[in-house]
Design an enzyme around this catalytic site. Structure first.
Site: not given
Ligand SMILES: Cc1cc2nc3c(=O)[nH]c(=O)nc-3n(C[C@H](O)[C@H](O)[C@H](O)COP(=O)(O)O)c2cc1C
Length: 297
Positions: A40, A68, A125
């Site tokens: 992750k 996130l 991002c």
């Protein structure tokens, strides 16, 4: 097998965000039989993520806006890496930053950690536009393989892949999720608290395959392909389009025991087609035959 300078057990990698930190699945599946595990996405600090609802089921896929959420790099190293090492996992750490400095700091820290096999840079991002600069800055501070993960939410993904290659990437992985949204028509409210989210699963696969194919024409470094893989044929489709290895995300939620099935299917195909190694299959798509068929029809 080798993907650039990264050594994998086999071509099947668990995709970031869909396999926790790996340890969550240790009792379900032998972590050492996976090609690798992309954990992750990690920032320097812990993050809470978005409030619920964060996941919505869609036709042939899912929408997520987790935001996130994560435990941060220091807790990951202290709490997760010892078990991942003990279980023999090939660990690819997916990192995320809000500044280039944060990517650099994360890369420095992780480069000294035993058992980290590669860094996957989530350069999808929204605040980071200059993916090439991130790759160059990280490349300068680490000996680990650097694998930028590309967003499909651009007009020309192959130009981003090219910029990543020129900046010193060892390989690229693609695709991340597609920006999407869903609305509850009765309430007229978005189904995700974040309003928009990322679409994954079989719905995106043909687009992801096309993007891998386009990138294969544009760059020389290896490609790790993903997007909606749920069967061995899907794995092979990405490999034939130009990927050297693949990642599987959403399908793991539906079936955490999918890994041996995918691997058996791939091995069966290689046997039937008398192909000695999967690397021989990468990018072997035969487009000329298709053109001929089309002309003669
Ligand atoms: C719930 C969820 C969380 C994800 N989290 C991350 C993440 O932290 N970092 C990242 O680079 N990609 C993340 N992804 C994207 C996946 O790694 C993958 O690129 C995408 O889902 C496409 O593959 P799939 O269709 O096999 O799921 C996430 C995807 C999902 C569904």
């Amino acid at each position: 097998m080798k993907v650039g300078s990264l050594t994998l057990r086999n071509p099947l990698i668990a995709a970031s965000g869909c396999f926790g930190y790996g340890t969550e699945y240790a009792d379900v599946i032998d972590l050492s039989m996976l090609g690798g595990i992309a954990v992750k996405g990690l920032f320097l600090a812990e993050r809470e993520g978005h409030p619920p609802p964060r996941i919505v089921e869609t036709p042939a896929g899912m929408l997520n806006a987790i935001g996130l959420q994560g435990i941060g790099v220091h807790r990951f190293i202290a709490e997760k890496m010892p078990e991942l090492r003990a279980r023999g996992a090939v660990v690819i750490v997916n990192i995320c930053g809000t500044t280039i400095q944060e990517y650099v700091e994360l890369s420095r820290i992780l480069s000294d950690v035993e058992g980290v096999a590669a860094l996957e840079l989530n350069i999808s991002c929204p605040n980071i536009k200059e993916g090439g600069n991130v790759v160059r800055a990280v490349r300068a501070v680490t000996h680990l393989p650097v694998i930028p993960k590309l967003t499909p939410n651009v007009t020309d993904v192959s130009s981003i892949a090219k910029a990543a290659e020129e900046a010193g990437a060892d390989a690229v992985s693609l695709v991340n999720t597609f920006l999407a949204m869903a609305i509850d028509v009765e309430t007229r409210r978005p189904r995700l608290s974040n309003i928009v989210g990322g679409l994954s699963g079989p719905a995106i696969r043909p687009i992801a395959v096309r993007m891998v194919y386009e990138c294969r024409q544009a760059i020389g470094i290896p490609i790790i392909g993903m997007g909606g893989i749920a069967t061995a044929a899907d794995v092979l489709e990405f490999i034939i389009a130009g990927a050297s290895a693949v990642q599987v995300g959403t399908a793991n939620f539906a079936d955490p025991l999918i890994w041996p099935k995918l691997l058996d299917g791939v091995l069966d195909y290689l046997g039937r087609h008398k192909i000695a190694a999967i690397s021989h299959l990468t990018g072997t798509i035969d487009t000329s035959a298709r053109e001929k068929e089309w002309i003669s029809s």
